[in-house]
Design a protein around this motif. Structure first.
Motif, PDB file in Angstrom:
ATOM      1  N   THR A 505      66.912   5.645  21.929  1.00 22.31           N
ATOM      2  CA  THR A 505      66.251   5.958  23.207  1.00 22.31           C
ATOM      3  C   THR A 505      65.665   4.715  23.851  1.00 22.31           C
ATOM      4  OG1 THR A 505      64.097   6.376  22.190  1.00 22.31           O
ATOM      5  CG2 THR A 505      65.620   8.234  22.320  1.00 22.31           C
ATOM      6  N   ALA A 506      65.607   3.607  23.106  1.00 22.70           N
ATOM      7  CA  ALA A 506      64.941   2.402  23.587  1.00 22.70           C
ATOM      8  C   ALA A 506      65.952   1.457  24.218  1.00 22.70           C
ATOM      9  CB  ALA A 506      64.210   1.715  22.441  1.00 22.70           C
ATOM     10  N   LEU A 507      65.740   1.161  25.482  1.00 22.19           N
ATOM     11  CA  LEU A 507      66.535   0.169  26.197  1.00 22.19           C
ATOM     12  C   LEU A 507      65.571  -0.849  26.790  1.00 22.19           C
ATOM     13  CD1 LEU A 507      69.039   2.512  28.079  1.00 22.19           C
ATOM     14  CD2 LEU A 507      69.473   1.208  25.995  1.00 22.19           C
ATOM     15  N   PRO A 508      65.807  -2.151  26.590  1.00 18.48           N
ATOM     16  CA  PRO A 508      64.886  -3.168  27.122  1.00 18.48           C
ATOM     17  C   PRO A 508      64.681  -2.985  28.622  1.00 18.48           C
ATOM     18  CG  PRO A 508      66.496  -4.154  25.651  1.00 18.48           C
ATOM     19  CD  PRO A 508      66.946  -2.740  25.876  1.00 18.48           C
ATOM     20  N   THR A 509      63.415  -2.968  29.031  1.00 14.25           N
ATOM     21  CA  THR A 509      63.080  -2.629  30.419  1.00 14.25           C
ATOM     22  C   THR A 509      62.052  -3.606  30.963  1.00 14.25           C
ATOM     23  OG1 THR A 509      63.451  -0.291  29.906  1.00 14.25           O
ATOM     24  CG2 THR A 509      62.258  -0.778  31.934  1.00 14.25           C
ATOM     25  N   ARG A 510      62.207  -3.932  32.252  1.00 16.87           N
ATOM     26  CA  ARG A 510      61.238  -4.781  32.944  1.00 16.87           C
ATOM     27  C   ARG A 510      60.455  -3.925  33.944  1.00 16.87           C
ATOM     28  NH1 ARG A 510      66.182  -7.821  33.986  1.00 16.87           N
ATOM     29  NH2 ARG A 510      66.514  -9.431  32.389  1.00 16.87           N
ATOM     30  N   PHE A 511      59.194  -4.348  34.204  1.00 17.00           N
ATOM     31  CA  PHE A 511      58.312  -3.565  35.074  1.00 17.00           C
ATOM     32  C   PHE A 511      57.623  -4.478  36.083  1.00 17.00           C
ATOM     33  CE2 PHE A 511      58.410  -1.754  30.825  1.00 17.00           C
ATOM     34  CZ  PHE A 511      58.768  -0.440  31.064  1.00 17.00           C
ATOM     35  N   GLY A 512      57.435  -3.949  37.294  1.00 13.73           N
ATOM     36  CA  GLY A 512      56.670  -4.647  38.328  1.00 13.73           C
ATOM     37  C   GLY A 512      55.642  -3.701  38.938  1.00 13.73           C
ATOM     38  N   LEU A 513      54.402  -4.186  39.128  1.00 17.71           N
ATOM     39  CA  LEU A 513      53.321  -3.344  39.653  1.00 17.71           C
ATOM     40  C   LEU A 513      52.680  -3.983  40.878  1.00 17.71           C
ATOM     41  CD1 LEU A 513      52.932  -3.283  36.209  1.00 17.71           C
ATOM     42  CD2 LEU A 513      51.505  -1.390  36.937  1.00 17.71           C
ATOM     43  N   HIS A 514      52.380  -3.131  41.863  1.00 15.77           N
ATOM     44  CA  HIS A 514      51.714  -3.588  43.082  1.00 15.77           C
ATOM     45  C   HIS A 514      50.964  -2.392  43.665  1.00 15.77           C
ATOM     46  CE1 HIS A 514      50.745  -6.181  46.321  1.00 15.77           C
ATOM     47  NE2 HIS A 514      51.585  -5.685  47.213  1.00 15.77           N
ATOM     48  N   LEU A 515      49.955  -2.649  44.506  1.00 12.36           N
ATOM     49  CA  LEU A 515      49.213  -1.538  45.116  1.00 12.36           C
ATOM     50  C   LEU A 515      49.019  -1.789  46.599  1.00 12.36           C
ATOM     51  CD1 LEU A 515      45.943  -2.006  45.925  1.00 12.36           C
ATOM     52  CD2 LEU A 515      45.760  -2.295  43.481  1.00 12.36           C
ATOM     53  N   GLY A 516      48.772  -0.682  47.316  1.00 11.20           N
ATOM     54  CA  GLY A 516      48.538  -0.761  48.751  1.00 11.20           C
ATOM     55  C   GLY A 516      48.909   0.544  49.428  1.00 11.20           C
ATOM     56  N   PRO A 517      48.978   0.547  50.759  1.00 11.99           N
ATOM     57  CA  PRO A 517      49.294   1.777  51.489  1.00 11.99           C
ATOM     58  C   PRO A 517      50.788   2.096  51.425  1.00 11.99           C
ATOM     59  CG  PRO A 517      48.984  -0.031  53.024  1.00 11.99           C
ATOM     60  CD  PRO A 517      48.650  -0.574  51.666  1.00 11.99           C
ATOM     61  N   VAL A 518      51.096   3.363  51.203  1.00 13.44           N
ATOM     62  CA  VAL A 518      52.482   3.834  51.213  1.00 13.44           C
ATOM     63  C   VAL A 518      52.537   5.108  52.038  1.00 13.44           C
ATOM     64  CG1 VAL A 518      53.044   2.825  48.971  1.00 13.44           C
ATOM     65  CG2 VAL A 518      52.163   5.157  49.087  1.00 13.44           C
ATOM     66  N   PHE A 519      53.736   5.479  52.434  1.00 15.30           N
ATOM     67  CA  PHE A 519      53.923   6.738  53.159  1.00 15.30           C
ATOM     68  C   PHE A 519      54.622   7.713  52.228  1.00 15.30           C
ATOM     69  CE2 PHE A 519      55.938   9.799  55.940  1.00 15.30           C
ATOM     70  CZ  PHE A 519      54.916  10.076  56.839  1.00 15.30           C
ATOM     71  N   LEU A 520      53.993   8.883  52.045  1.00 17.81           N
ATOM     72  CA  LEU A 520      54.525   9.910  51.155  1.00 17.81           C
ATOM     73  C   LEU A 520      55.035  11.066  52.004  1.00 17.81           C
ATOM     74  CD1 LEU A 520      54.862  11.045  48.269  1.00 17.81           C
ATOM     75  CD2 LEU A 520      52.549  11.968  48.473  1.00 17.81           C
ATOM     76  N   GLY A 521      56.305  11.360  51.905  1.00 16.37           N
ATOM     77  CA  GLY A 521      56.869  12.449  52.693  1.00 16.37           C
ATOM     78  C   GLY A 521      58.333  12.646  52.362  1.00 16.37           C
ATOM     79  N   ASP A 522      58.923  13.650  53.000  1.00 14.36           N
ATOM     80  CA  ASP A 522      60.333  13.897  52.726  1.00 14.36           C
ATOM     81  C   ASP A 522      61.191  13.019  53.629  1.00 14.36           C
ATOM     82  OD1 ASP A 522      59.182  15.474  54.689  1.00 14.36           O
ATOM     83  OD2 ASP A 522      60.795  16.942  54.669  1.00 14.36           O
ATOM     84  N   VAL A 523      62.258  12.514  53.036  1.00 11.85           N
ATOM     85  CA  VAL A 523      63.154  11.568  53.704  1.00 11.85           C
ATOM     86  C   VAL A 523      64.567  12.129  53.639  1.00 11.85           C
ATOM     87  CG1 VAL A 523      64.078   9.218  53.665  1.00 11.85           C
ATOM     88  CG2 VAL A 523      61.679   9.628  53.063  1.00 11.85           C
ATOM     89  N   GLY A 524      65.302  11.994  54.723  1.00 10.46           N
ATOM     90  CA  GLY A 524      66.691  12.451  54.754  1.00 10.46           C
ATOM     91  C   GLY A 524      67.012  13.105  56.072  1.00 10.46           C
ATOM     92  N   SER A 525      68.062  13.892  56.072  1.00  8.59           N
ATOM     93  CA  SER A 525      68.479  14.601  57.278  1.00  8.59           C
ATOM     94  C   SER A 525      68.251  16.090  57.072  1.00  8.59           C
ATOM     95  CB  SER A 525      69.960  14.325  57.560  1.00  8.59           C
ATOM     96  OG  SER A 525      70.759  14.841  56.505  1.00  8.59           O
ATOM     97  N   ALA A 526      68.605  16.869  58.084  1.00  9.61           N
ATOM     98  CA  ALA A 526      68.367  18.306  58.008  1.00  9.61           C
ATOM     99  C   ALA A 526      69.081  18.937  56.827  1.00  9.61           C
ATOM    100  CB  ALA A 526      68.813  18.973  59.317  1.00  9.61           C
TER     101      ALA A 526
END
Length: 666
Positions: A505-526
């Motif tokens: 289950t273990a695969l070497p993984t890299r991570f990046g973290l940052h904070l600030g304002p984001v927009f949360l909502g649904d994205v796409g078409s009808a």
């Protein structure tokens, strides 16, 4: 500001204000006062007030009519002489001696009054209508009925005793009666004479306020002596002195037999079988209140209104802040607490506070409005949760996000911490496996990855191939969200990058973290919409994650993440790596390596010194970085900077600037 909570508060305040200004407020002097007297109980009256009652028992004992107004006045003369001889300080008659009777008995009473010099007689007040030209009553005039002049001249003073009547009985009396020229009342005159010459002397200056009566208890609570017994006591010097010396003695009609009662008034101490308080008992109560200073005090109408509105606002805000069960419990507890506090103030401070409106109606009102708000919020939350589930999020991971979107159909801007992850060498890994095996491998990988994110309060917002974008919402302060995101990254690093070689289950993984304002909502078409988080912070987190590859690190975070958790540069697990300009970005970022364990202190100091010499003294920087590798042979950032120094010394044209390192590959 959210308009719905504001609307709830406004509705609550307007409704309560309307109730306070309507006849409903009269509940306070009816049911409210009854409740306060019930909770307080009977209180001891002052010993210096004595009532002598003209009752049916005394009538039989003295052989007189059961109508006390017909008793011969020589009996009253005998009583006055005896009371004066036994040291009564003031004597009052709650009997109107309006008409002349037998001349000798009138003279006998007048002589007794004059000799005593401390007797106050009752005056009557009648209200007469003033007709207009059309015969209709346009005004009222109060006319005073004084005692027989012979008796009035012999007495020390005379005054009326008026109690405004309400549908709930009598609760107040006039100390000075404004409708007859601010004339002092009978109990006021007696109190003035009783306290004359003492430090507690009551001022004769008119005070035309209506004074709330502070009752002591049911009929007979004040020291009450039947008329016939009083005559016996004054005949005995010892018993008479003990009973009357220094006392204020009030004489009037009173009867414990309900069928014989006259001159009676309904009060909170009226009994279920119809036994009310007599006028002389209430007059004695008013006198006792004046003497012991226990008259009820009542806040002004405006003060009561503002206090009840503030209390109602507090209860309403409680419903806006707390969950339904907690709000119900706290509302009931606070309502009970108000009633208890009002009862204590009534008994201990003689302060009459409203109790029905703030203690009972306000919790019910705020509760009804609050329950309505909670029910609507729950319905909105369920709809948004259903929408979130339709857009691809698990129920466990989407409830808070759905709540955030309540009332924002198109989405909303929030503050958050983004974590972007990527599996190392995933492209070459997938080339060696068929699609079905790749799917199974990723499913095993994410079966570890996703629970760790959610256990630390995060939400997996997007999975594209081997890359995941996760979000921690910031409620008020970013520190908690940053700590949770860092803890999740470190746990995933341990389980994915430091796992045994046989852990599939273990695969070497890299991570990046940052904070600030984001927009949360649904994205796409009808036809296809998904709940996503978008914004520059998301892109920057992805670029930070990408910087792990050239820097040879596994977890990188922006300076904003480290500052939010209150850590000084280099403290603990956050290792400063310098300022970078990442591929595709125009703003420079200070990056930190998040490590499960800090590198040795000496190595960290050498590394920091070498970074400072990168441009000014590259040769010295190379020596220091080489020494760091003797401490930490596999340290990626040291190898990165050492290669940068070697390239600079070799004369290569690097894209770096004097104040930052430029990474031009994603």
């Amino acid at each position: 500001m959210d308009k719905k909570p504001f609307g709830l508060l406004l509705a609550s305040l307007l409704t309560m204000a309307a109730l306070m200004l309507s006849p409903v407020r009269n509940l306070e002097q009816g049911a409210g006062l009854d409740l306060l007297y019930t909770l307080r109980g009977v209180r001891p009256p002052p010993a210096e007030v004595v009532i002598i009652t003209l009752d049916s028992g005394s009538a039989r004992a003295l052989g007189q009519s059961e109508r006390p107004e017909r008793w011969p006045r020589h009996l009253h003369a005998r009583l006055v002489e005896g009371l004066a001889a036994r040291g009564a300080r003031v004597i009052g008659f709650d009997i109107l001696f309006e008409r002349a009777r037998e001349a000798d008995t009138d003279r006998a009473l007048a002589t007794a009054l004059q000799r005593a010099g401390n007797v106050v007689l009752m005056e009557g007040v009648t209200r007469e209508g003033v007709p207009g030209p059309d015969g209709k009553v346009v005004a009222h005039v109060d006319r005073i009925t004084r005692p027989l002049p012979l008796l009035a001249d012999a007495a020390w003073a005379s005054g009326p005793f008026l109690m405004p009547k309400t549908p709930d009985g009598v609760i107040e009396f006039w100390g000075f009666v404004p409708s007859i020229g601010d004339h002092p009342s009978l109990p006021m005159l007696m109190a003035q004479l009783m306290t004359a010459g003492s430090p507690a002397a009551i001022s004769p200056a008119p005070d035309i306020r209506r004074r709330p009566l502070n009752l002591y208890g049911p009929l007979g609570t004040l020291n009450t002596i039947p008329y016939a017994r009083a005559l016996e006591l004054i005949a005995d010097p010892v018993a008479g002195e003990a009973a009357f010396r220094g006392k204020a003695v009030l004489v009037g009609f009173s009867e414990f037999n309900q069928s014989r009662q006259a001159d009676i008034f309904h009060t909170p101490y009226s009994t279920a079988d119809g036994l009310d308080l007599s006028g002389v008992e209430l007059c004695g109560t008013a006198l006792a209140n004046l003497l012991d200073g226990s008259g009820l005090r009542r806040p002004g109408e405006l003060d009561q209104l503002l206090a009840v509105l503030a209390w109602c606002a507090a209860l309403t805000l409680l419903w806006q802040r707390a969950r339904t069960g907690i709000a119900v419990g706290l509302s009931l507890a606070l309502g009970a607490a108000w009633v208890i506090a009002a009862a204590w103030s009534f008994g201990a401070l003689n302060l009459w506070l409203p109790v029905i409106l703030p203690g009972i109606i306000a919790p019910l009102l705020s509760g009804a409005l609050g329950l309505g708000l909670h029910l609507r919020a729950n319905r909105r939350r369920e709809r948004m949760l259903e929408k979130a589930l339709e857009l691809g999020l698990s129920r466990q991971g989407s409830e808070k996000l759905a709540t955030l979107l309540a009332g924002h159909a198109e989405g909303r801007s929030v503050q958050g911490v983004c974590l972007c992850s990527d599996i190392e060498a995933y492209t070459s890994l997938s080339e060696r496996m068929n699609p079905a095996t790749t799917r199974e491998t990723l499913n095993r990988y994410f079966s570890v990855f996703i629970p760790v994110i959610e256990a630390h309060g995060g939400h997996v917002m997007d999975i594209v191939g081997d890359s995941a974008m996760c979000l921690w919402l910031i409620d008020k302060h970013p520190a908690d969200a940053c700590r949770q995101a860092r803890a999740a990254a470190l746990e995933l690093h341990q389980r994915l990058n430091e796992a045994p070689l046989d852990d599939d289950t273990a695969l070497p993984t890299r991570f990046g973290l940052h904070l600030g304002p984001v927009f949360l909502g649904d994205v796409g078409s009808a036809g296809h919409r998904e709940l996503r988080v978008v914004g520059d912070v998301v892109n920057t987190a992805s670029r930070i994650q990408g910087a792990n590859k050239p820097l040879g690190t596994r977890i990188l975070a922006s300076a904003e993440i480290c500052r939010a958790t209150g850590e000084a540069p280099g403290a603990g697990q956050a290792r400063p790596l310098g300022r970078f300009l990442l591929a595709g970005k125009q703003s420079k970022l200070d990056l930190y390596e998040i490590r499960p364990r800090a590198i040795p202190v000496d190595a960290a100091q050498l590394f920091e010194t070498a970074r400072g010499e990168l441009v000014s003294a590259p040769g010295s920087a190379r020596e220091r970085l080489t020494e760091v590798l003797t401490w930490c042979p596999g340290d990626g950032p040291t190898r990165f900077y050492l290669q940068r120094v070697i390239n600079r010394l070799a004369g290569e044209n690097l894209p770096d600037r004097d104040d930052c390192i430029v990474l031009d590959t994603k």
